[in-house]
Each structure stands twice: as structure tokens, then as C-alpha cells.
Design a protein around this motif. Structure first.
Motif, PDB file in Angstrom:
ATOM      1  N   PHE A 222      -1.004 -30.803  22.822  1.00 32.05           N
ATOM      2  CA  PHE A 222      -2.102 -30.629  21.874  1.00 32.05           C
ATOM      3  C   PHE A 222      -1.996 -29.311  21.114  1.00 32.05           C
ATOM      4  CE2 PHE A 222      -3.585 -33.398  25.279  1.00 32.05           C
ATOM      5  CZ  PHE A 222      -4.136 -34.455  24.564  1.00 32.05           C
ATOM      6  N   ASN A 223      -0.898 -28.611  21.290  1.00 38.89           N
ATOM      7  CA  ASN A 223      -0.706 -27.311  20.661  1.00 38.89           C
ATOM      8  C   ASN A 223       0.183 -27.465  19.426  1.00 38.89           C
ATOM      9  OD1 ASN A 223      -0.305 -24.658  19.975  1.00 38.89           O
ATOM     10  ND2 ASN A 223       0.788 -24.107  21.850  1.00 38.89           N
ATOM     11  N   PRO A 224      -0.351 -27.297  18.201  1.00 36.01           N
ATOM     12  CA  PRO A 224       0.490 -27.456  17.008  1.00 36.01           C
ATOM     13  C   PRO A 224       1.639 -26.463  16.955  1.00 36.01           C
ATOM     14  CG  PRO A 224      -1.639 -26.488  16.448  1.00 36.01           C
ATOM     15  CD  PRO A 224      -1.736 -26.950  17.860  1.00 36.01           C
ATOM     16  N   LEU A 225       1.463 -25.316  17.618  1.00 36.71           N
ATOM     17  CA  LEU A 225       2.519 -24.310  17.620  1.00 36.71           C
ATOM     18  C   LEU A 225       3.771 -24.819  18.333  1.00 36.71           C
ATOM     19  CD1 LEU A 225       2.503 -21.439  16.430  1.00 36.71           C
ATOM     20  CD2 LEU A 225       2.162 -20.585  18.741  1.00 36.71           C
ATOM     21  N   LYS A 226       3.611 -25.675  19.321  1.00 35.89           N
ATOM     22  CA  LYS A 226       4.756 -26.246  20.036  1.00 35.89           C
ATOM     23  C   LYS A 226       5.655 -27.025  19.081  1.00 35.89           C
ATOM     24  CE  LYS A 226       5.744 -29.915  23.433  1.00 35.89           C
ATOM     25  NZ  LYS A 226       6.180 -30.948  22.465  1.00 35.89           N
ATOM     26  N   TYR A 227       5.047 -27.815  18.198  1.00 38.44           N
ATOM     27  CA  TYR A 227       5.828 -28.621  17.254  1.00 38.44           C
ATOM     28  C   TYR A 227       6.491 -27.730  16.204  1.00 38.44           C
ATOM     29  CZ  TYR A 227       3.109 -32.202  19.559  1.00 38.44           C
ATOM     30  OH  TYR A 227       2.534 -33.004  20.521  1.00 38.44           O
ATOM     31  N   MET A 228       5.832 -26.614  15.872  1.00 39.37           N
ATOM     32  CA  MET A 228       6.445 -25.676  14.947  1.00 39.37           C
ATOM     33  C   MET A 228       7.686 -25.040  15.560  1.00 39.37           C
ATOM     34  SD  MET A 228       4.872 -25.804  12.153  1.00 39.37           S
ATOM     35  CE  MET A 228       5.918 -24.512  11.527  1.00 39.37           C
ATOM     36  N   VAL A 229       7.598 -24.627  16.810  1.00 37.14           N
ATOM     37  CA  VAL A 229       8.733 -23.990  17.484  1.00 37.14           C
ATOM     38  C   VAL A 229       9.905 -24.958  17.567  1.00 37.14           C
ATOM     39  CG1 VAL A 229       9.527 -23.049  19.682  1.00 37.14           C
ATOM     40  CG2 VAL A 229       7.298 -22.365  18.768  1.00 37.14           C
ATOM     41  N   GLU A 230       9.635 -26.196  17.955  1.00 38.12           N
ATOM     42  CA  GLU A 230      10.712 -27.181  18.078  1.00 38.12           C
ATOM     43  C   GLU A 230      11.337 -27.497  16.720  1.00 38.12           C
ATOM     44  OE1 GLU A 230       8.816 -30.455  19.993  1.00 38.12           O
ATOM     45  OE2 GLU A 230       8.965 -29.563  22.007  1.00 38.12           O
ATOM     46  N   ALA A 231      10.506 -27.563  15.683  1.00 33.52           N
ATOM     47  CA  ALA A 231      11.031 -27.831  14.338  1.00 33.52           C
ATOM     48  C   ALA A 231      11.895 -26.676  13.848  1.00 33.52           C
ATOM     49  CB  ALA A 231       9.873 -28.074  13.374  1.00 33.52           C
ATOM     50  N   GLU A 232      11.463 -25.444  14.095  1.00 33.29           N
ATOM     51  CA  GLU A 232      12.240 -24.288  13.645  1.00 33.29           C
ATOM     52  C   GLU A 232      13.589 -24.226  14.369  1.00 33.29           C
ATOM     53  OE1 GLU A 232      11.262 -22.124  11.065  1.00 33.29           O
ATOM     54  OE2 GLU A 232       9.866 -23.790  10.874  1.00 33.29           O
ATOM     55  N   ARG A 233      13.605 -24.540  15.640  1.00 37.89           N
ATOM     56  CA  ARG A 233      14.875 -24.530  16.374  1.00 37.89           C
ATOM     57  C   ARG A 233      15.827 -25.588  15.831  1.00 37.89           C
ATOM     58  NH1 ARG A 233      11.784 -23.577  22.072  1.00 37.89           N
ATOM     59  NH2 ARG A 233      11.912 -21.291  22.064  1.00 37.89           N
ATOM     60  N   ALA A 234      15.295 -26.753  15.518  1.00 41.75           N
ATOM     61  CA  ALA A 234      16.140 -27.803  14.956  1.00 41.75           C
ATOM     62  C   ALA A 234      16.663 -27.405  13.581  1.00 41.75           C
ATOM     63  CB  ALA A 234      15.357 -29.117  14.876  1.00 41.75           C
ATOM     64  N   LEU A 235      15.791 -26.870  12.724  1.00 43.61           N
ATOM     65  CA  LEU A 235      16.198 -26.527  11.367  1.00 43.61           C
ATOM     66  C   LEU A 235      17.165 -25.349  11.348  1.00 43.61           C
ATOM     67  CD1 LEU A 235      12.781 -26.965   9.517  1.00 43.61           C
ATOM     68  CD2 LEU A 235      14.853 -28.319   9.162  1.00 43.61           C
ATOM     69  N   PHE A 236      16.893 -24.316  12.121  1.00 45.39           N
ATOM     70  CA  PHE A 236      17.782 -23.155  12.131  1.00 45.39           C
ATOM     71  C   PHE A 236      19.169 -23.515  12.658  1.00 45.39           C
ATOM     72  CE2 PHE A 236      14.278 -20.717  10.912  1.00 45.39           C
ATOM     73  CZ  PHE A 236      14.638 -19.401  10.708  1.00 45.39           C
ATOM     74  N   ASN A 237      19.262 -24.590  13.427  1.00 48.00           N
ATOM     75  CA  ASN A 237      20.560 -25.053  13.918  1.00 48.00           C
ATOM     76  C   ASN A 237      21.113 -26.192  13.072  1.00 48.00           C
ATOM     77  OD1 ASN A 237      21.292 -23.626  16.628  1.00 48.00           O
ATOM     78  ND2 ASN A 237      19.096 -23.985  16.754  1.00 48.00           N
ATOM     79  N   GLY A 238      20.471 -26.474  11.938  1.00 47.17           N
ATOM     80  CA  GLY A 238      20.998 -27.456  10.999  1.00 47.17           C
ATOM     81  C   GLY A 238      20.764 -28.899  11.372  1.00 47.17           C
TER      82      GLY A 238
END
Length: 271
Positions: A222-238
Motif C-alpha cells: 500500500f506504499n506508493p514509494l515502493k513502486y517508485m523505488v522498483e520502477a527507478e531500479r528497473a529504469l536505471f538498469n535499462g
């Protein structure tokens, strides 16, 4: 015989007349320029605000690498995107304190009578907070690159765009909290600190949640920040095709919509 006239006690600002969208955009730009000038005149504020994330990079990331047995460069591929989200979290969550100070000093009241839409007062301020966020993210990435961090440049750009949308909503919520606590400034800090650290710890920003207890994993969903962290890790790794990317983008858009709605509503009813 005289006829009494009655004046309308309501504010006669642009929002009351229903300004055109172009007018709101123009006013938001004017507020943005006004707010960005102090930052440009004193860029040391950005440098000092980097102290905390730099301490995490210098002291925490090596411990994480030692725990996992991975090289420091590989640990950074996982850790640095989370630190950049941390910069956005702490930076935008603090913005309401600046507005609270302006309310208490009377500067905000003078801005309310300016010929600009009240919604623009919030949108312009919130957009200004994206500038130090991007600059700090670039600096942290450049420093981490010295130890082997290799982000995808297109992914990094996309990640910062998603993070800026998220920060826009979070900053607006912080402004709304500042307005709501204008008569009790202690309430701002109580609510802000009471939410900030649980959000951070339940996001998997510093440690993976997969090995945590089940109740933490349920709360993190239920934490929107969790989805942000996972998205940033995916994007920064291409990894643009990772489902975490659109999950994070959706969380960013929803946070921006809710934050702007609440913030603009509070700004329009602020005294």
C-alpha cells in the motif's frame, strides 16, 4: 434617496473568475521564476542538502555489498536508484516548512493578493522543487560512477521524469500540510516525521523487503514509494519492459493527481 451598495466579501482573485488554462500556466511560470531565483543565488543549499545521501552512499552501500558478497559496483546498481528516490522524498516532504514560514512571516498573505491564480501559487512552487531534485540526482550518479555504477542514460532520463511527477504530487501534499498546520506549526513536523520514516522503510529503499516478515510485505503493497523505488531500479538498469516501470509510473501519476487536488484546494481556501 440613496441606494446602499453591498460589496462582495469574497476574494476577487483570478481563481474566482475562472481563469483560462493559459492564464494559470502563465501565472505558474511567473511563480516558478520567483521561487527559483533564491536557489540560483545561493546554490550552496543544494550542496549542503547532498550531505545525507552522500553519507548513505559512502557508508551504507559498502555494508550492503559486504552483506550480499557482491562487488561495490553491482551493489550500486541496486542501491543508487533507491537513494535518488530518497532525495526526492526528503526534499519534497520538507517544502511545506518553507510555506509555513512564509505564512507566519506574512509573505504568503501578500502573495495571495497578487494578481495570479491561487492554484498557480502551488503549481509554480511545486515545479521549482524539481530543479534541485534533478541536479542532486545527477551529482549522486556522477559520484557513484567513480565506483562502477553504470546507469542506462535513457533509463535515467525516463526515471527522473517519473520521479519529478511523483515529487510534484508529494510537494503539493507537503504544502497542503503546511497550510493546514499554519496555526500549530508543531503539527507539521509531527505528521511529516510520523509518515516519512515508515514510508521510507516500507519502500525497500535501503534493504530488500523480500526477506522481511510477511506483515511488512503486506504493508509495503500500500506504499506508493515502493513502486517508485522498483520502477527507478528497473529504469536505471535499462529494463524498460519490466512491469515495475508502469507500476511506478501509475503510482507517480496518482500521487500527482491527488497531491495537486488536495494542495490546490487548500491553497484556494488559505487565509
Amino acid at each position: 434617496m440613496t441606494t446602499a451598495t453591498h460589496s462582495d466579501p469574497r476574494p476577487s482573485g483570478p481563481d474566482q473568475a475562472g481563469p483560462r488554462p493559459s492564464g494559470v500556466l502563465r501565472d505558474s511560470r511567473s511563480v516558478f521564476v520567483r521561487e527559483i531565483h533564491p536557489l540560483l543565488r545561493d546554490p550552496l543549499n543544494i550542496v549542503f542538502s547532498l550531505m545525507q545521501p552522500l553519507m548513505f552512499v559512502a557508508l551504507y552501500a559498502p555494508l550492503l555489498g559486504g552483506m550480499t558478497g557482491a562487488p561495490i559496483g553491482q551493489a550500486f546498481q541496486w542501491f543508487i536508484p533507491g537513494i535518488i528516490v530518497m532525495i526526492a522524498l526528503f526534499g519534497t516532504a520538507m517544502t511545506g516548512s518553507n510555506l509555513l514560514y512564509e505564512i507566519q512571516s506574512g509573505a504568503h498573505e501578500r502573495m495571495l493578493v497578487a494578481p495570479v491564480a491561487r492554484s498557480a501559487l502551488l503549481v509554480g512552487r511545486a515545479c521549482k522543487e524539481m530543479v534541485p531534485l534533478v541536479l542532486q540526482a545527477v551529482v549522486i550518479t556522477a559520484i557513484a560512477a567513480l565506483w562502477g555504477f553504470r546507469p542506462s542514460l535513457p533509463g535515467m532520463v525516463a526515471g527522473l521524469v517519473v520521479l519529478a511527477v511523483f515529487g510534484l504530487g508529494l510537494g503539493a501534499l507537503s504544502y497542503a500540510l503546511g497550510i493546514a498546520s499554519r496555526e500549530r506549526d508543531w503539527m507539521f513536523w509531527t505528521v511529516q516525521q510520523g509518515l516519512l520514516f515508515p514510508l521510507m522503510l516500507l519502500s525497500g529503499m535501503l534493504l530488500p523487503l523480500e526477506n522481511g516478515p510477511r506483515w511488512m510485505q503486506v504493508l509495503s503493497a500500500f506504499n506508493p514509494l515502493k513502486y517508485m523505488v522498483e520502477a527507478e531500479r528497473a529504469l536505471f538498469n535499462g529494463a524498460f519492459g519490466d512491469p515495475a516501470v508502469w507500476h511506478g509510473a501509475l503510482a507517480a501519476v496518482l500521487t500527482a493527481v491527488v497531491g495537486l487536488w488536495v494542495g490546490i484546494r487548500q491553497m484556494r481556501h488559505s487565509i
